[in-house]
Design a protein around this motif. Structure first.
Motif, PDB file in Angstrom:
ATOM      1  N   MET A   1      88.155 -22.159  13.787  1.00  0.00           N
ATOM      2  CA  MET A   1      88.138 -21.474  14.536  1.00  0.00           C
ATOM      3  C   MET A   1      89.552 -21.326  14.897  1.00  0.00           C
ATOM      4  SD  MET A   1      88.202 -22.002  18.339  1.00  0.00           S
ATOM      5  CE  MET A   1      88.851 -23.404  18.191  1.00  0.00           C
ATOM      6  N   ILE A   2      90.046 -19.684  15.695  1.00  0.00           N
ATOM      7  CA  ILE A   2      91.061 -19.594  16.318  1.00  0.00           C
ATOM      8  C   ILE A   2      90.605 -18.253  17.531  1.00  0.00           C
ATOM      9  CG2 ILE A   2      91.860 -18.139  14.163  1.00  0.00           C
ATOM     10  CD1 ILE A   2      94.429 -17.916  15.133  1.00  0.00           C
ATOM     11  N   VAL A   3      91.136 -18.191  18.965  1.00  0.00           N
ATOM     12  CA  VAL A   3      91.233 -17.142  18.786  1.00  0.00           C
ATOM     13  C   VAL A   3      91.850 -16.874  19.678  1.00  0.00           C
ATOM     14  CG1 VAL A   3      90.172 -16.776  21.595  1.00  0.00           C
ATOM     15  CG2 VAL A   3      88.721 -18.285  19.743  1.00  0.00           C
ATOM     16  N   THR A   4      93.224 -15.713  19.841  1.00  0.00           N
ATOM     17  CA  THR A   4      94.220 -14.946  20.351  1.00  0.00           C
ATOM     18  C   THR A   4      93.433 -14.064  21.519  1.00  0.00           C
ATOM     19  OG1 THR A   4      95.139 -15.242  18.694  1.00  0.00           O
ATOM     20  CG2 THR A   4      95.881 -13.837  19.914  1.00  0.00           C
ATOM     21  N   LEU A   5      94.578 -14.399  22.670  1.00  0.00           N
ATOM     22  CA  LEU A   5      94.663 -13.361  23.966  1.00  0.00           C
ATOM     23  C   LEU A   5      95.723 -12.842  24.222  1.00  0.00           C
ATOM     24  CD1 LEU A   5      92.210 -15.805  26.555  1.00  0.00           C
ATOM     25  CD2 LEU A   5      91.120 -14.605  24.976  1.00  0.00           C
ATOM     26  N   PHE A   6      95.563 -12.196  24.769  1.00  0.00           N
ATOM     27  CA  PHE A   6      96.572 -11.127  25.163  1.00  0.00           C
ATOM     28  C   PHE A   6      96.624 -10.630  26.698  1.00  0.00           C
ATOM     29  CE2 PHE A   6      94.007  -7.585  23.759  1.00  0.00           C
ATOM     30  CZ  PHE A   6      94.383  -6.785  24.223  1.00  0.00           C
ATOM     31  N   ASN A   7      98.086 -10.244  27.535  1.00  0.00           N
ATOM     32  CA  ASN A   7      97.597  -9.501  28.416  1.00  0.00           C
ATOM     33  C   ASN A   7      99.036  -8.957  28.455  1.00  0.00           C
ATOM     34  OD1 ASN A   7      96.637  -8.777  30.864  1.00  0.00           O
ATOM     35  ND2 ASN A   7      96.678 -10.790  32.309  1.00  0.00           N
ATOM     36  N   THR A   8      98.940  -8.284  29.610  1.00  0.00           N
ATOM     37  CA  THR A   8     100.080  -7.539  30.088  1.00  0.00           C
ATOM     38  C   THR A   8     101.193  -8.157  31.308  1.00  0.00           C
ATOM     39  OG1 THR A   8      99.638  -5.339  29.297  1.00  0.00           O
ATOM     40  CG2 THR A   8     101.949  -5.477  30.413  1.00  0.00           C
ATOM     41  N   GLY A   9     102.302  -8.862  30.845  1.00  0.00           N
ATOM     42  CA  GLY A   9     103.535  -8.943  32.520  1.00  0.00           C
ATOM     43  C   GLY A   9     103.596  -8.349  33.406  1.00  0.00           C
ATOM     44  N   SER A  10     104.044  -9.068  34.272  1.00  0.00           N
ATOM     45  CA  SER A  10     103.988  -7.998  35.743  1.00  0.00           C
ATOM     46  C   SER A  10     105.522  -7.080  35.249  1.00  0.00           C
ATOM     47  CB  SER A  10     104.771  -8.095  36.940  1.00  0.00           C
ATOM     48  OG  SER A  10     105.118  -9.215  36.770  1.00  0.00           O
ATOM     49  N   ASP A  11     105.653  -6.984  34.354  1.00  0.00           N
ATOM     50  CA  ASP A  11     107.077  -6.619  33.669  1.00  0.00           C
ATOM     51  C   ASP A  11     107.014  -5.645  32.700  1.00  0.00           C
ATOM     52  OD1 ASP A  11     107.528  -8.545  31.467  1.00  0.00           O
ATOM     53  OD2 ASP A  11     109.315  -9.419  32.175  1.00  0.00           O
ATOM     54  N   GLY A  12     106.185  -5.962  31.790  1.00  0.00           N
ATOM     55  CA  GLY A  12     105.371  -5.293  30.825  1.00  0.00           C
ATOM     56  C   GLY A  12     105.408  -5.874  29.873  1.00  0.00           C
ATOM     57  N   THR A  13     105.620  -6.975  29.848  1.00  0.00           N
ATOM     58  CA  THR A  13     106.483  -7.915  27.982  1.00  0.00           C
ATOM     59  C   THR A  13     104.831  -8.128  27.799  1.00  0.00           C
ATOM     60  OG1 THR A  13     108.415  -8.724  29.006  1.00  0.00           O
ATOM     61  CG2 THR A  13     106.872  -9.868  27.163  1.00  0.00           C
ATOM     62  N   MET A  14     104.537  -8.009  26.237  1.00  0.00           N
ATOM     63  CA  MET A  14     102.891  -8.780  26.157  1.00  0.00           C
ATOM     64  C   MET A  14     102.712 -10.325  25.848  1.00  0.00           C
ATOM     65  SD  MET A  14     100.838  -6.365  26.043  1.00  0.00           S
ATOM     66  CE  MET A  14      99.740  -6.979  25.078  1.00  0.00           C
ATOM     67  N   LEU A  15     102.102 -11.003  26.726  1.00  0.00           N
ATOM     68  CA  LEU A  15     101.616 -12.487  27.327  1.00  0.00           C
ATOM     69  C   LEU A  15     100.336 -12.530  25.726  1.00  0.00           C
ATOM     70  CD1 LEU A  15     100.728 -12.688  30.491  1.00  0.00           C
ATOM     71  CD2 LEU A  15     103.159 -12.426  29.256  1.00  0.00           C
ATOM     72  N   TYR A  16     100.253 -13.814  25.258  1.00  0.00           N
ATOM     73  CA  TYR A  16     100.141 -14.239  23.871  1.00  0.00           C
ATOM     74  C   TYR A  16      99.227 -15.569  24.111  1.00  0.00           C
ATOM     75  CZ  TYR A  16     101.534 -10.198  21.684  1.00  0.00           C
ATOM     76  OH  TYR A  16     102.063  -8.732  21.833  1.00  0.00           O
ATOM     77  N   TYR A  17      98.277 -16.226  23.636  1.00  0.00           N
ATOM     78  CA  TYR A  17      97.657 -16.829  24.129  1.00  0.00           C
ATOM     79  C   TYR A  17      96.776 -17.393  23.134  1.00  0.00           C
ATOM     80  CZ  TYR A  17      95.208 -20.488  26.987  1.00  0.00           C
ATOM     81  OH  TYR A  17      95.901 -22.216  27.207  1.00  0.00           O
ATOM     82  N   THR A  18      97.141 -18.641  22.163  1.00  0.00           N
ATOM     83  CA  THR A  18      96.086 -18.951  20.528  1.00  0.00           C
ATOM     84  C   THR A  18      95.688 -20.423  21.337  1.00  0.00           C
ATOM     85  OG1 THR A  18      97.047 -17.437  19.843  1.00  0.00           O
ATOM     86  CG2 THR A  18      95.944 -18.802  18.598  1.00  0.00           C
ATOM     87  N   ILE A  19      93.837 -20.184  20.967  1.00  0.00           N
ATOM     88  CA  ILE A  19      93.761 -21.807  20.164  1.00  0.00           C
ATOM     89  C   ILE A  19      93.236 -21.454  19.066  1.00  0.00           C
ATOM     90  CG2 ILE A  19      91.688 -22.814  21.458  1.00  0.00           C
ATOM     91  CD1 ILE A  19      91.274 -21.436  23.923  1.00  0.00           C
ATOM     92  N   HIS A  20      93.719 -22.917  18.333  1.00  0.00           N
ATOM     93  CA  HIS A  20      92.835 -23.196  16.816  1.00  0.00           C
ATOM     94  C   HIS A  20      92.470 -24.551  17.002  1.00  0.00           C
ATOM     95  CE1 HIS A  20      96.748 -25.012  15.547  1.00  0.00           C
ATOM     96  NE2 HIS A  20      97.315 -24.179  16.456  1.00  0.00           N
ATOM     97  N   ASP A  21      91.959 -24.657  15.779  1.00  0.00           N
ATOM     98  CA  ASP A  21      91.640 -26.318  15.808  1.00  0.00           C
ATOM     99  C   ASP A  21      91.931 -26.788  14.531  1.00  0.00           C
ATOM    100  OD1 ASP A  21      89.758 -25.182  14.511  1.00  0.00           O
ATOM    101  OD2 ASP A  21      87.939 -25.720  15.288  1.00  0.00           O
ATOM    102  N   ARG A  22      93.186 -25.801  13.444  1.00  0.00           N
ATOM    103  CA  ARG A  22      93.946 -26.723  12.711  1.00  0.00           C
ATOM    104  C   ARG A  22      94.147 -28.082  12.547  1.00  0.00           C
ATOM    105  NH1 ARG A  22      96.198 -20.744  11.170  1.00  0.00           N
ATOM    106  NH2 ARG A  22      96.851 -21.745  13.284  1.00  0.00           N
ATOM    107  N   GLN A  23      94.662 -27.824  13.674  1.00  0.00           N
ATOM    108  CA  GLN A  23      95.560 -28.795  13.064  1.00  0.00           C
ATOM    109  C   GLN A  23      95.163 -30.432  13.207  1.00  0.00           C
ATOM    110  OE1 GLN A  23      99.078 -28.545  15.744  1.00  0.00           O
ATOM    111  NE2 GLN A  23      99.923 -30.932  15.160  1.00  0.00           N
ATOM    112  N   ALA A  24      94.995 -31.448  12.654  1.00  0.00           N
ATOM    113  CA  ALA A  24      94.460 -32.646  11.894  1.00  0.00           C
ATOM    114  C   ALA A  24      95.351 -33.672  12.790  1.00  0.00           C
ATOM    115  CB  ALA A  24      93.853 -33.435  11.375  1.00  0.00           C
ATOM    116  N   SER A  25      94.312 -34.372  13.857  1.00  0.00           N
ATOM    117  CA  SER A  25      94.699 -35.612  14.078  1.00  0.00           C
ATOM    118  C   SER A  25      94.945 -36.929  13.357  1.00  0.00           C
ATOM    119  CB  SER A  25      93.910 -35.821  15.762  1.00  0.00           C
ATOM    120  OG  SER A  25      94.444 -37.238  16.541  1.00  0.00           O
TER     121      SER A  25
END
Length: 105
Positions: A1-25
């Motif tokens: 599973m992978i989910v990527t979100l985005f938002n625009t910062g107050s200075d116009g910079t793109m902000l990215y946030y990703t959650i995934h479960d591909r890495q094992a422990s």
């Protein structure tokens, strides 16, 4: 599973946030990796490990709820689990966030 979100910062910079479960422990059966970055800059990463699938699911829902509340929007999502389907579209054509995915019986 992978989910990527985005938002625009107050200075116009793109902000990215990703959650995934591909890495094992090596020590626990369920994991999540969360990464975030500003624009094309160097990102940061945090690793979570869980003993139960329910604990992992609660963390996913909590992380997504916080980001959606902060104004993030869905950029991309993928799951290999064929049992997951997107939530119905809300009025106005926007889909509900991944935290509202419904499992088929």
């Amino acid at each position: 599973m992978i989910v990527t979100l985005f938002n625009t910062g107050s200075d116009g910079t793109m902000l990215y946030y990703t959650i995934h479960d591909r890495q094992a422990s090596l020590t626990q059966p369920y994991t999540l990796t969360v990464s975030w970055s500003r624009g094309s800059g160097r990102g940061r990463e945090k690793f979570y490990a869980f003993d139960t699938l329910e604990a992992k699911d609660r963390m996913i829902r909590s992380l997504l709820a916080k980001r959606f509340k902060a104004g993030y929007r869905l950029l991309y999502s993928f799951s290999r689990d064929a049992g997951w389907t997107p939530a119905p579209q809300a009025e106005g054509g926007e889909t509900q966030g991944p935290a509202r995915l419904a499992r088929r019986a």
